[in-house]
Design an enzyme around this catalytic site. Structure first.
Site, short mmCIF file in Angstrom:
data_model
loop_
_atom_site.label_atom_id
_atom_site.label_comp_id
_atom_site.label_asym_id
_atom_site.label_seq_id
_atom_site.Cartn_x
_atom_site.Cartn_y
_atom_site.Cartn_z
N ASP A 224 0.85 -1.19 0.00
CA ASP A 224 0.00 0.00 0.00
C ASP A 224 0.89 1.25 0.00
O ASP A 224 2.05 1.19 0.41
CB ASP A 224 -0.89 -0.03 1.24
CG ASP A 224 -2.00 1.01 1.20
OD1 ASP A 224 -2.22 1.59 0.12
OD2 ASP A 224 -2.64 1.24 2.24
N GLU A 225 0.35 2.38 -0.46
CA GLU A 225 1.08 3.66 -0.48
C GLU A 225 2.44 3.49 -1.17
O GLU A 225 3.48 3.95 -0.69
CB GLU A 225 1.28 4.21 0.94
CG GLU A 225 0.00 4.38 1.73
CD GLU A 225 -0.86 5.55 1.26
OE1 GLU A 225 -0.51 6.18 0.24
OE2 GLU A 225 -1.89 5.83 1.89
N GLN A 255 0.18 11.82 -4.84
CA GLN A 255 0.27 12.00 -3.38
C GLN A 255 1.64 11.58 -2.85
O GLN A 255 1.78 11.25 -1.67
CB GLN A 255 -0.84 11.21 -2.68
CG GLN A 255 -2.24 11.69 -3.06
CD GLN A 255 -3.32 10.99 -2.28
OE1 GLN A 255 -3.41 11.08 -1.06
NE2 GLN A 255 -4.18 10.25 -3.01
N ARG A 607 -8.15 16.36 1.18
CA ARG A 607 -8.58 15.90 2.52
C ARG A 607 -10.02 16.35 2.79
O ARG A 607 -10.68 15.81 3.68
CB ARG A 607 -7.69 16.48 3.63
CG ARG A 607 -6.22 16.12 3.63
CD ARG A 607 -5.95 14.66 3.47
NE ARG A 607 -5.72 14.33 2.07
CZ ARG A 607 -5.86 13.12 1.55
NH1 ARG A 607 -6.23 12.12 2.30
NH2 ARG A 607 -5.64 12.90 0.27
#
Length: 748
Positions: A224-225, A255, A607
């Site tokens: 993930d990420e 991101q 966000r």
């Protein structure tokens, strides 16, 4: 399975494609956690894959825990058998098993950054170097960067480019410090955070049998990420997946904001080169935010050249336009934000927890904090001193660490004379020097202290060793809570804190009680099979900041944008939208730096779920001086259709906005209403632009500014040590610039 019916077509494709390399490009708010969760559930339930053969790597323990709970709800207790956790926690677990192959005991200590900095300060002092030149933060950052690129101290010392860099930075002994630092870590049976990954790479490189064991164990590897991985992390996962090739990475290049930690965006941008038969799935539907917020974010990130193209969209309502607030000062900016939160809360029956204030640097929190406090609005700041960094907690944890690992030098220095037992700094130094000079363990020196020191000090050290041995017996016989309670009482630490009846003393005593509560909670948790104190220490050492931010109170959240990644709030304020602050003046040296800042702005924007505010101030105190500020270039880049000014709070700015089809759009931040041309762009100074020395700048001179173009100096003003120039620019009107910061080229 029924739950598959809830997925959109790209999500379903990502879940069902379990064999071979897969890259899932997950736009903000596109349901990537759901996809990862369902994918693992699908592997276990439908594909009948043994849960023990699935490795899922995350960046916080909190994310791993939430995923496990979700999978458990879908398929039952079998979910607990997956190997799921952060890179550091998973590979620390492997290193515990394989440590002896690298010359470490299985109970090695994990040093946090405070331990590492303390050790570096000791080394710098022993080497008789200037601690103002070799600052612990700077040295640790340099060593960390080397480890993330898999450069050990030997390679560091032998690389002429690295040593040339250090000499140019006037820090020629950096390599020697790195060598001493690693030697002392090894002697203390300790690894720092970066070592957990560095040593895993060494383990897999030098022990093919070990690598093969874990390649066979982990048939399916998920990350993930992925945009946040560094070279070390990427090589580990690539090695583990080399046999079965069932590697699935999930991330969003838009991101990628952690280059300062060693994250390499090229890992995700170039992933296809390593896996030519890669399937790429794009999750582009945003479920989080309104249309206006999604489109604003798209217009921001579109300016970046280095990116994987995607079209993020949403079926959500259009929602409110993004509001822009202009303040005369940073204090007024704080009052504006607090007033807006107060008003929105009352008008729409919202909670404090629906709001977040995001900023580029921690120092910006002050004006926000003061304004919220005066308005009676409860808040919390993420990124302050964490519970486990408090002195009293580290003191007791130092006892725990030294009992488990008698070679832990930093723990020894912390506890040897606390509570006071008559062992001074001179005696401590003699004991440690004895260990180095005779090349024997610290524990052996302590047990023969009379050979190195004399008198009452030697007797006190003997008593200390007897106490540690008694603690060791308790740790071996009892669970973590019983052993910890025994140590807290018998060490004298609890009594010392209890006897301090000041408010601070009572707080410290309560904090230690809270630590014991946390240990009891750990022991009572049925998921923790190993209830020993050593196991608890490992879990705490691997906590990330995000894992420690547990707060169920109704508070406005304040944090840096970096800390906000992965979170969402109904209402978000992004404050301090000014040049040299955001983008940071430290991040304007290259296109890569500026694009990372823009990705950070994209993260801040995404966000928000329902309402988004941007604010900036015309003056701000920085470095003890009041500076004039310019609005951020990022505000100029946003599609004007989605922005409106907050008229009640910023009435003077309304002339810079136009009404079109019932909407107000942002057309620029010009001071003079007469400049209404929406096509006016910032000046392009050209590649040969070079600022002049402005010490001799005079009235009447013509100048060029990299942003405002050409203009004429109308006056020079001096306030103390500050010199200001009043300049009329051809296309941007009158500006007052602080000459110590302004970049001006004198034309004539």
């Amino acid at each position: 399975m029924e739950y598959l019916a809830t997925l959109n077509p790209p999500q379903l494709e990502a879940v069902k494609k379990t064999e071979g390399p897969v890259m899932i490009i997950a736009g903000a708010g596109s349901g990537k956690t759901r996809v990862l969760t369902y994918r693992i559930a699908h592997l276990i339930h439908e594909k009948k894959v043994d849960a023990f053969q699935i490795l899922s790597l995350t960046f916080t323990n909190k994310a791993a825990s939430e995923m496990k709970q979700r999978i458990e709800k879908l398929i039952g207790l079998e979910a607990r058998n997956t190997w799921m956790g952060t890179f550091h926690s998973v590979f620390a677990k492997i290193l515990r098993v394989e440590a002896q192959k690298l010359g470490y005991p299985s109970n090695f200590t994990i040093y946090d950054s405070d331990d590492s900095k303390s050790l570096i300060r000791s080394i710098v002092k022993e080497m008789k170097l200037d601690d103002k030149v070799y600052k612990a933060n700077t040295v640790l950052s340099r060593i960390s960067g080397a480890k993330n690129r898999l450069i050990g101290w030997q390679a560091y010392l032998n690389d002429p480019y690295i040593t040339a860099d250090d000499e140019a930075a006037m820090k020629p002994k950096m390599g020697e410090i790195y060598k001493a630092y690693q030697s002392r870590l090894f002697r203390s049976s300790a690894m720092d955070f970066d070592d957990l990954l560095f040593n895993t790479n060494i383990l897999f490189r030098d022990h093919p049998d070990v690598l093969n064991k874990y390649q066979q164990r982990f048939r399916y590897v998920m990350v993930d990420e992925f945009q946040d991985t560094n070279l070390s992390q990427y090589l580990i996962t690539k090695k583990l997946a080399a046999v079965h090739q069932n590697i699935c990475v999930v991330g969003d290049d838009a991101q990628s904001i952690y280059a300062f930690r060693g994250a390499d965006i090229q890992n995700i941008l170039n992933f296809e080169k390593d896996y030519p038969d890669l399937l790429v799935v794009k999750l582009e539907q945003n479920y989080r935010s309104t249309k206006n917020i999604v489109e604003t974010a798209n217009s921001i990130i579109a300016k970046n050249k280095s990116q994987l193209k995607k079209n993020v969209w949403t079926q959500n309502d259009s929602g409110d336009l993004i509001e822009l607030m202009k303040a005369s000062s940073d204090n007024e900016e704080g009052r504006m934000v607090a007033a807006t939160i107060f008003e929105e809360k009352n008008n729409k029956q919202l909670s404090n927890s629906d709001f977040a204030i995001l900023y580029r640097t921690n120092s910006q929190s002050r004006s926000m904090e003061e304004a919220l406090r005066k308005s009676g609005i409860a808040y919390r700041i993420i990124g302050g001193l964490s519970f486990y960094q408090r002195k009293e907690i580290k003191d007791l944890m130092g006892y725990f660490r030294f009992v488990v690992n008698h070679e832990d030098e930093e723990a020894f220095k912390r506890i040897i004379n606390y509570p006071k037992r008559g062992i001074g700094n001179t005696s401590v130094e003699k004991l440690m020097v004895g260990a180095y000079e005779h090349d024997i363990s610290l524990w052996k020196v302590l047990n023969n202290s009379q050979s190195f020191i004399s008198g009452r000090g030697a007797n006190a050290v003997t008593d200390f060793c007897t106490m540690i041995n008694s603690f060791k017996m308790e740790v071996e016989r009892k669970d973590a809570f019983e052993a910890a309670t025994f140590i807290a009482k018998q060490s004298g630490l609890l009594r010392d804190l209890y006897e301090d009846k000041t408010i601070e003393g009572l707080n410290r005593y309560e904090n230690v009680q809270e630590l014991l509560n946390a240990i009891k909670e750990y022991v009572d948790n049925p998921e923790n099979e190993d209830k020993s104190l050593g196991a608890f220490l490992q879990e705490i050492a691997l906590l990330t900041d995000e894992d420690q931010n547990k707060n169920n109170q109704d508070t406005v959240t304040m944090m840096t944008i970096h800390s906000s990644k992965g979170l969402e709030f109904k209402y978000v304020f992004v404050v301090g939208m000014e040049e040299d602050l955001f983008p940071s003046q430290m991040m304007m040296q290259s296109r890569e730096d500026l694009e990372e800042e823009r990705r950070l702005f994209y993260v801040a924007t995404t966000r928000a779920m329902e309402k988004l505010y941007f604010s900036y101030a015309l003056t701000r105190y920085r470095y003890g001086r009041l500076l004039n500020c310019e609005p951020s270039r990022f505000l100029e880049e946003i599609d004007p259709t989605f922005i409106k000014v907050n008229k009640k709070l910023s009435s003077k700015l309304s002339s810079s906005f136009r009404e079109s089809e019932g909407k107000q759009g942002f057309v620029g931040l010009k001071k003079k209403p007469a400049i209404r041309n929406t096509t006016t762009k910032l000046h392009d100074p050209g590649p040969n632009f070079k600022p002049s020395n402005t010490n001799n700048l005079k009235e009447g001179m013509k100048v060029e500014h990299p942003k405002f173009g050409f203009g004429k100096v109308h006056g020079i003003e001096t306030e103390g040590t500050n010199r200001k120039a009043h300049i009329h620019f051809d296309h941007f009107g009158d500006k007052t610039l602080l000459l110590s910061f302004a970049k001006l080229r004198i034309v004539e």
